[in-house]
Design a protein around this motif. Structure first.
Motif, short mmCIF file in Angstrom:
data_model
loop_
_atom_site.label_atom_id
_atom_site.label_comp_id
_atom_site.label_asym_id
_atom_site.label_seq_id
_atom_site.Cartn_x
_atom_site.Cartn_y
_atom_site.Cartn_z
N GLU A 100 39.32 48.51 45.74
CA GLU A 100 38.76 47.19 46.05
C GLU A 100 38.37 46.37 44.83
O GLU A 100 38.26 45.15 44.90
N GLU A 101 38.17 47.02 43.69
CA GLU A 101 37.80 46.29 42.48
C GLU A 101 39.01 45.89 41.64
O GLU A 101 38.85 45.24 40.61
N ALA A 102 40.19 46.32 42.06
CA ALA A 102 41.40 45.86 41.38
C ALA A 102 41.58 44.37 41.70
O ALA A 102 41.34 43.93 42.82
N ARG A 103 42.00 43.59 40.74
CA ARG A 103 42.09 42.14 40.91
C ARG A 103 43.53 41.67 40.82
O ARG A 103 44.31 42.13 39.98
N GLY A 104 43.87 40.70 41.69
CA GLY A 104 45.19 40.10 41.64
C GLY A 104 46.24 40.93 42.34
O GLY A 104 46.14 42.16 42.42
N SER A 129 45.54 46.14 44.13
CA SER A 129 44.78 45.42 45.15
C SER A 129 45.61 45.29 46.41
O SER A 129 46.83 45.16 46.35
N LYS A 151 42.42 40.15 49.43
CA LYS A 151 41.02 39.74 49.31
C LYS A 151 40.11 40.35 50.37
O LYS A 151 38.89 40.20 50.31
#
Length: 245
Positions: free
Chosen positions: A172-176, A220, A223
């Motif tokens: 969940e903290e991976a972005r993009g 990810s 969102k």
């Protein structure tokens, strides 16, 4: 057309002998008759189209009409490493993962796993999980029955995945989404890829670090936060569409 699995030693040149629990199911539940067409798979990627020739007390004899390679398997081997969830969620995950084309399922015990199974409970649970995998394989016309392996610790699972071509771990903290898209594109026919999914509480940061140290790629899934029973199936669905020929 009803679907059954047999072992190699049950297959002869012109006929197949179905034994075991399937015999009672065919005779007393499905009430099959002589001449009905059925699909039989050897569990190793070959399908046999047959007709019921004779229903005996302990076996059903099927005459082979034609045979060929199974066309329902994905061209890559996808292994789902599933953090043990609570309740009967694992049964749902196994059923749907098999329908989506998973090659193997590995239950994983992690830091935030609530479920703890002792030796006897684990043995009984594994029997049930594999029975669910077989039922789902029959329903979805799979050419093989995906195996549900024994429960592993995360360290054991990561060590096992070292033999794979690649592994991804939704976090969940991976972005993009670019990294996720790259990971999906990187899975090619002939490859073996692992998908690591945490339990309800997710993965601890040190577990993510350990996975990365073993070569897993954090990705990810968008969102929104997905439940453990949704995350793995979402990844398998995307990979199925990317790989399906």
């Amino acid at each position: 057309m009803f679907h059954f699995f047999v072992k190699q030693d049950q297959i002869e040149e012109e006929r197949i002998c179905i034994t075991g629990a399937d015999v009672n199911h065919m005779k007393n539940v499905l009430r099959m008759k002589q001449g009905e067409e059925i699909l039989i798979s050897d569990g190793e990627g070959k399908d046999y189209y047959c007709k019921v020739h004779k229903l005996e007390k302990d076996q059903v004899i099927a005459s082979i009409i034609s045979k060929g390679s199974s066309e329902t398997e994905l061209p890559a081997k996808l292994v789902l490493f599933q953090g043990l969830p609570k309740g009967d969620k694992m049964e749902f995950i196994i059923q749907k993962a098999v329908e989506l084309g998973v090659w193997e399922i590995v239950p994983v015990s992690t830091k935030y796993t609530v479920v703890k199974l002792d030796g006897k409970k684990e043995e009984n649970r594994l029997k049930r999980w594999n029975a669910i995998a077989e039922s789902a394989a029959k329903q979805s016309k799979r050419g093989l029955i995906p195996k549900v392996r024994e429960i592993m610790t995360l360290d054991q699972a990561l060590s096992y995945s070292q033999t794979f071509d690649m592994a991804i771990i939704p976090y969940e903290e991976a972005r993009g989404m670019e990294t996720a898209k790259q990971a999906v594109s990187a899975v090619k026919p002939g490859m073996k890829a692992g998908i690591f999914i945490g339990p309800e509480g997710g993965f601890a940061k040190e577990e993510i670090k350990a996975a990365v140290d073993h070569g897993a790629m954090p990705v990810s899934l968008g969102k929104r936060i997905l439940r453990t029973e949704t995350a793995g199936l979402a990844v398998l669905s995307v990979l199925m569409f990317a790989l399906e020929e």
